[in-house]
Design a protein around this motif. Sequence first.
Motif, short mmCIF file in Angstrom:
data_model
loop_
_atom_site.label_atom_id
_atom_site.label_comp_id
_atom_site.label_asym_id
_atom_site.label_seq_id
_atom_site.Cartn_x
_atom_site.Cartn_y
_atom_site.Cartn_z
N GLY A 18 0.84 -1.21 0.00
CA GLY A 18 0.00 0.00 0.00
C GLY A 18 0.86 1.24 0.00
N VAL A 21 2.61 3.30 -5.39
CA VAL A 21 2.07 2.66 -6.60
C VAL A 21 0.91 1.74 -6.25
N THR A 41 1.98 -4.19 4.75
CA THR A 41 2.61 -4.75 5.96
C THR A 41 2.66 -3.73 7.11
N ARG A 54 12.51 7.15 4.85
CA ARG A 54 12.10 7.23 3.44
C ARG A 54 12.30 8.66 2.97
N SER A 55 12.54 8.84 1.67
CA SER A 55 12.77 10.20 1.18
C SER A 55 11.52 11.01 1.50
N ARG A 113 6.00 12.93 0.34
CA ARG A 113 5.76 11.50 0.10
C ARG A 113 4.63 10.97 1.00
N LYS A 137 1.54 -8.83 6.22
CA LYS A 137 2.83 -8.99 5.54
C LYS A 137 2.79 -10.25 4.69
N ASP A 169 4.97 -4.31 -3.91
CA ASP A 169 5.60 -4.32 -2.58
C ASP A 169 7.06 -3.86 -2.62
N ASN A 320 7.33 8.34 -10.77
CA ASN A 320 6.66 8.70 -12.03
C ASN A 320 6.57 7.50 -12.95
#
Length: 470
Positions: A18, A21, A41, A54-55, A113, A137, A169, A320
């Motif tokens: 989830g 994408v 998960t 994460r970025s 994000r 998971k 995933d 993208n």
Amino acid sequence: MEQMNSRSNKKKVAVVGGGLVGALNACFFAKRGFDVEVFETREDIRQAKIVKGRSINLALSHRGRQALKHVGMEEKIVSQGIPMQARMIHSQDGKQSPIPYGKKGQYILSVDRANLNKQLLTAAETYPNTKLNFDYKLQDWSAETGQMTFVRSDGLEEQIKADLIVGCDGAFSAIRKQFLRRSRFNYSQTYIPHGYMELTMPPINGEFAMKPNYLHIWPRNTFMMIALPNLDKTFTCTLFMPFEEFEKITTGNEVIEFFQKYFSDAIPLIGVDTLKRDYFRLPAQAMVSVKCTPYHIGDKCVLMGDAAHAVVPFYGQGMNAGFEDCIVFEEVMEQFNEDFSAVLPEYTRVRVPDDHAVADLAMYNYVEMRAHVNSRWFLFRKRVDNLLHFLMPRTIIPLYTMVTFTRTRYHECVERWQWQNKVINYGLLVSATGLVLGGSYLLIKNPPDINKLIIPAEKMWNRLMALRTP
Ligand SMILES: Cc1cc2nc3c(=O)[nH]c(=O)nc-3n(C[C@H](O)[C@H](O)[C@H](O)COP(=O)(O)OP(=O)(O)OC[C@H]3O[C@@H](n4cnc5c(N)ncnc54)[C@H](O)[C@@H]3O)c2cc1C
Ligand SMILES: Cc1cnn(-c2ccc(OCc3ccccc3)c(C(=O)O)c2)c1-c1ccc(Cl)c(F)c1
């Protein structure tokens, strides 16, 4: 407990993952009326505090926007993004040089994000035929039966079946593991020697510390840093550097010394204390490039997003490209009337060349920027690109423009770029030859008075000698 698809005559689609994408894909399938279940998960990030490691923000461009547009999310996401109309190149002497991306409407967006992921999850949830499952998971799954085994955080296992499994995933996909057990599945992964670290540039007196509507870039060959603006008037700076360089910096003073040498203008903007603190907040993260083919198994399973093609982030295209995967799959579903036995192989045939091309482009950019690109070279290249495009707008389109501001297939961008380079090189050869021939003709036709030449040369020599310090 086995859950059969009994809620509607429409087939059941299980989206595993989830993230960006997977959440968007759920909207695409739900919009088509499928019975969609998302299995993620992590806990529901809409209730969680911070998603570590994460970025923090990402560059959203045309391909991603078109996918969001398909599910009616473009306006909402764009309204929460910050347009970056140009690059702002920071030279080592602290000079800042803007270079527009192109025409007025050509800009990329800095988007948060976590917010994007939350918005997409909520959008998926608005469809009555969609269910989101968190703390699920994926442990294993069977290509023969379409049965998946999920484990919960309390250790309980759950078996669930679906007509189609969509593996979203991520780069370390569990879905993809089953592909690796099968013959004729081609897979490659490359960890690059660089890592990345995110640093926050706080506002100054409540205002952005730098001009906000720019993608700020500090190109220093081996070291690179970029900064994207956030709605809270901070910038997220991402420092790219070889891990061995990160490891050499072990104290706060060494951080400042390093920044003084390579990114001196950023020190007062980030702040000495913030810099010393944030540098040791999280270790540098690795970057991996994953390519594989085919993306499908029979009519049962298909990979999309980073699960299919993780790319190094030196083109700002990973998300993208993953979002564009959703559009391409949708187009093939339309073409083959949702017949998965035809759709899946066709999706692989159409999409693999493009996702491999964007992976290669991103890696090429990494190698090019690491090897050649300092601020002078960056400025020169972009100014030449923009000049040639201005002079021959239909013949020369900068590669970055094709990739970022069009939906030209990625592999066709590469082909066209190679053709354009041939045209430019040929043009340079012809003009150089013309100059040499023309110059020789003029020298032969009107030979210069050598004596006149010698005197100025002698005078120049005497002047040079006079300049020499004793
Ligand atoms: C430093 C950096 C900067 C970047 N900048 C940009 C940028 O500017 N522009 C851009 O377009 N892209 C950028 N990217 C790339 C972008 O982040 C990825 O391409 C994008 O996140 C891919 O989305 P995804 O949904 O495929 O994978 P992910 O975002 O990784 O999501 C995968 C999801 O699956 C879940 N999951 C994993 N395993 C399981 C399992 N076994 N069972 C259930 N769920 C599971 C995860 O929890 C996660 O939620 C950047 C990447 C990095 C690292
Ligand atoms: C997040 C994001 C969104 N787009 N880009 C991006 C990438 C490359 C670019 O040029 C390549 C080039 C410049 C000069 C010479 C050759 C090639 C340009 C540009 O043209 O502005 C913009 C990035 C990005 C990501 C990481 C790093 Cl390290 C970086 F610098 C930028």
